[in-house]
Design an enzyme around this catalytic site. Structure first.
Site, PDB file in Angstrom:
ATOM      1  N   SER A 149      75.311  65.811  33.002  1.00  0.00           N
ATOM      2  CA  SER A 149      74.394  66.907  32.678  1.00  0.00           C
ATOM      3  C   SER A 149      74.893  67.657  31.434  1.00  0.00           C
ATOM      4  CB  SER A 149      74.295  67.852  33.884  1.00  0.00           C
ATOM      5  OG  SER A 149      73.428  68.906  33.618  1.00  0.00           O
ATOM      6  N   ARG A 160      79.001  71.149  42.135  1.00  0.00           N
ATOM      7  CA  ARG A 160      78.250  69.890  42.034  1.00  0.00           C
ATOM      8  C   ARG A 160      79.251  68.768  41.789  1.00  0.00           C
ATOM      9  NH1 ARG A 160      73.514  68.746  37.468  1.00  0.00           N
ATOM     10  NH2 ARG A 160      72.410  67.156  38.672  1.00  0.00           N
ATOM     11  N   SER A 200      76.149  73.075  37.077  1.00  0.00           N
ATOM     12  CA  SER A 200      76.317  72.809  38.512  1.00  0.00           C
ATOM     13  C   SER A 200      75.126  73.243  39.346  1.00  0.00           C
ATOM     14  CB  SER A 200      77.563  73.538  39.021  1.00  0.00           C
ATOM     15  OG  SER A 200      78.697  73.078  38.345  1.00  0.00           O
ATOM     16  N   GLY A 201      74.135  73.882  38.694  1.00  0.00           N
ATOM     17  CA  GLY A 201      72.987  74.372  39.460  1.00  0.00           C
ATOM     18  C   GLY A 201      72.796  75.880  39.348  1.00  0.00           C
ATOM     19  N   THR A 202      73.342  76.465  38.301  1.00  0.00           N
ATOM     20  CA  THR A 202      73.263  77.915  38.097  1.00  0.00           C
ATOM     21  C   THR A 202      71.812  78.402  38.075  1.00  0.00           C
ATOM     22  OG1 THR A 202      75.045  77.472  36.510  1.00  0.00           O
ATOM     23  CG2 THR A 202      74.220  79.735  36.635  1.00  0.00           C
ATOM     24  N   THR A 203      70.982  77.712  37.305  1.00  0.00           N
ATOM     25  CA  THR A 203      69.594  78.143  37.101  1.00  0.00           C
ATOM     26  C   THR A 203      68.848  78.139  38.437  1.00  0.00           C
ATOM     27  OG1 THR A 203      69.782  76.934  35.014  1.00  0.00           O
ATOM     28  CG2 THR A 203      67.589  77.713  35.619  1.00  0.00           C
ATOM     29  N   TRP A 204      69.067  77.116  39.196  1.00  0.00           N
ATOM     30  CA  TRP A 204      68.437  76.984  40.519  1.00  0.00           C
ATOM     31  C   TRP A 204      68.903  78.101  41.452  1.00  0.00           C
ATOM     32  CZ3 TRP A 204      69.451  72.081  44.057  1.00  0.00           C
ATOM     33  CH2 TRP A 204      68.474  72.013  45.053  1.00  0.00           C
ATOM     34  N   HIS A 254      80.602  82.575  34.854  1.00  0.00           N
ATOM     35  CA  HIS A 254      81.251  81.260  34.850  1.00  0.00           C
ATOM     36  C   HIS A 254      82.780  81.417  34.959  1.00  0.00           C
ATOM     37  CE1 HIS A 254      77.679  78.999  34.017  1.00  0.00           C
ATOM     38  NE2 HIS A 254      77.559  79.332  32.756  1.00  0.00           N
ATOM     39  N   TYR A 289      75.510  71.549  45.406  1.00  0.00           N
ATOM     40  CA  TYR A 289      74.209  71.169  44.841  1.00  0.00           C
ATOM     41  C   TYR A 289      73.576  70.060  45.683  1.00  0.00           C
ATOM     42  CZ  TYR A 289      70.964  69.510  41.147  1.00  0.00           C
ATOM     43  OH  TYR A 289      69.850  69.114  40.420  1.00  0.00           O
TER      44      TYR A 289
HETATM   45  P1  A3P Z   1      70.591  67.691  35.149  1.00  0.00           P
HETATM   46  O1  A3P Z   1      71.023  67.791  33.736  1.00  0.00           O
HETATM   47  O2  A3P Z   1      71.425  66.727  35.931  1.00  0.00           O
HETATM   48  O3  A3P Z   1      69.141  67.425  35.305  1.00  0.00           O
HETATM   49  P2  A3P Z   1      72.898  74.821  35.196  1.00  0.00           P
HETATM   50  O4  A3P Z   1      71.719  75.581  35.674  1.00  0.00           O
HETATM   51  O5  A3P Z   1      74.163  75.160  35.918  1.00  0.00           O
HETATM   52  O6  A3P Z   1      73.013  74.848  33.722  1.00  0.00           O
HETATM   53  O7  A3P Z   1      72.653  73.294  35.618  1.00  0.00           O
HETATM   54  C1  A3P Z   1      71.628  72.556  35.029  1.00  0.00           C
HETATM   55  C2  A3P Z   1      71.349  71.374  35.935  1.00  0.00           C
HETATM   56  O8  A3P Z   1      70.606  71.825  37.068  1.00  0.00           O
HETATM   57  C3  A3P Z   1      70.492  70.347  35.233  1.00  0.00           C
HETATM   58  O9  A3P Z   1      70.845  69.105  35.827  1.00  0.00           O
HETATM   59  C4  A3P Z   1      69.093  70.786  35.644  1.00  0.00           C
HETATM   60  O10 A3P Z   1      68.114  69.802  35.507  1.00  0.00           O
HETATM   61  C5  A3P Z   1      69.337  71.157  37.091  1.00  0.00           C
HETATM   62  N1  A3P Z   1      68.327  72.083  37.632  1.00  0.00           N
HETATM   63  C6  A3P Z   1      67.731  73.125  37.016  1.00  0.00           C
HETATM   64  N2  A3P Z   1      66.856  73.705  37.833  1.00  0.00           N
HETATM   65  C7  A3P Z   1      66.883  73.026  39.002  1.00  0.00           C
HETATM   66  C8  A3P Z   1      66.180  73.147  40.233  1.00  0.00           C
HETATM   67  N3  A3P Z   1      65.257  74.083  40.419  1.00  0.00           N
HETATM   68  N4  A3P Z   1      66.467  72.264  41.201  1.00  0.00           N
HETATM   69  C9  A3P Z   1      67.391  71.302  41.024  1.00  0.00           C
HETATM   70  N5  A3P Z   1      68.085  71.133  39.886  1.00  0.00           N
HETATM   71  C10 A3P Z   1      67.849  71.982  38.879  1.00  0.00           C
END
Ligand code: A3P
Length: 335
Positions: free
Chosen positions: A173, A165, A82-86, A141, A232
């Protein structure tokens, strides 16, 4: 294809109350009593109304039992993909901006998952980790209903940030993520139809999707000073606004001087998909769970589902969203 559910299977109890087992034997006994289902790439345990990956389960029990939130803790909560890394990169950068400039931030060499640990993972390595030595920004999570009481305690000043998201992009994803981590010698490529069916039945890590999202959504409505609920798609639309909002919510507001100097824009740009994915730690590092950090970066756009989902799948998602979210006040953007 049976895809008429988007939530927990009706025949599975959602009210399990279990004590943390004190030894391996009790743990095994507990595991044997739990409903199980085969998911994308592994089996899941059904516990307290959600599907828990076995590798998280022991850590989850210790986390639930022992975690004591500090007032300074910031808990980043998400459903995977859902955007965890971001969110980790953004929060780390905002909260530590007076300690590290963007020229010497640890994010240059380490992935966001290396700097902001998952609580379930932390507690799987040690049932009582020393939180004094740990990052104040932590992630989980775990669904809201299953969080340890000390996080939710109304006297606790710790903050929760949740990022949600739209379900179609989460599913796509996730399907790609599983495909990338698949070991071909052990597992065949899962077809998108099979993946779709499981997702719709709620059988994915920490699913069902709708229960996870609605749990945090409702809690954020009741307690907006404690829980910030982000989307997201909104971050994508106006990241500068949301960096400022995050700073304010977390107690690190940007000063007028910082705003004038463009600090907000710099953080937003630094944490952008294109920039972050090129960082050394993300290109070549591994997450604490042993995944290459690069798998957390695919293409990072809104609406990629339209390249993968068949019209019948889209129709199904739309119907399920209407059924599950209509009364909630939560809406989704798909492009
Ligand atoms: P996609 O597979 O649709 O590209 P999580 O971090 O929760 O595992 O989610 C991973 C999703 O966030 C992936 O989506 C990844 O590409 C996207 N993502 C990772 N870093 C990002 C960033 N800095 N900005 C926007 N999306 C990002």
């Amino acid at each position: 294809m049976e895809t008429s559910e988007f939530s927990s299977k009706n025949n599975v109890s959602t009210s399990q109350e279990v004590e943390e087992p004190c030894d391996d034997e009790m743990f095994q006994e507990l595991v044997e009593t739990l409903p199980k289902a085969k998911g994308y790439n592994r089996s899941y345990y059904f516990y307290q109304g959600f599907w828990c990956p076995p590798s998280y389960f022991r850590g989850l029990l210790s986390f639930q039992k022992h975690f004591q939130a500090f007032d300074t803790h910031i808990i980043l909560a998400t459903l995977p993909k859902s955007g965890t890394t971001w969110l980790k990169a953004l929060t780390f950068s905002i909260a530590n901006r007076h300690k590290f400039s963007l020229q010497d931030t640890p994010l240059l060499n380490f992935g966001p998952h290396n700097l902001v640990p998952f609580l379930e993972k932390l507690y799987s390595e040690n049932p009582c980790p020393n939180l004094e030595n740990c990052s104040r920004i932590l992630s989980t999570h775990t669904p809201y209903a299953s969080l340890p009481p000390s996080i939710k305690d109304e006297n606790s000043k710790c903050k929760i940030v949740y990022v949600c998201r739209n379900p179609m992009d989460v599913f796509v994803s996730h399907w790609h993520f599983v495909g990338k981590l698949r070991r071909p010698e052990y597992m065949e490529q899962l077809s998108i139809d099979e993946g779709f069916e499981m997702f719709c039945q709620g059988i994915h890590g920490f699913g069902p999707y709708s229960d996870h999202v609605l749990g945090y959504w409702k809690a954020s409505q009741t307690n907006p000073n404690k829980i910030l609920f982000l989307k997201y798609e909104d971050l994508k639309e106006d990241i500068v606004f949301h960096v400022k909002e995050l700073g304010k919510f977390l107690g690190f507001p940007f000063s007028k001087e910082e705003e004038d100097q463009g600090v907000v824009e710099e953080i937003a740009k630094f944490c952008s998909f294109d920039n972050l994915k090129e960082m050394e730690g993300n290109k070549n590092g591994k997450s604490p769970s042993g995944f290459p950090n690069s798998v957390f970066f695919r293409n990072g756009v809104v609406g990629d589902w339209s390249n993968f989902l068949k019209p019948s799948m889209v129709e199904h998602f739309v119907k399920l969203i209407q059924e599950k979210f209509d009364q909630s006040g939560l809406t989704f953007k798909f492009s």
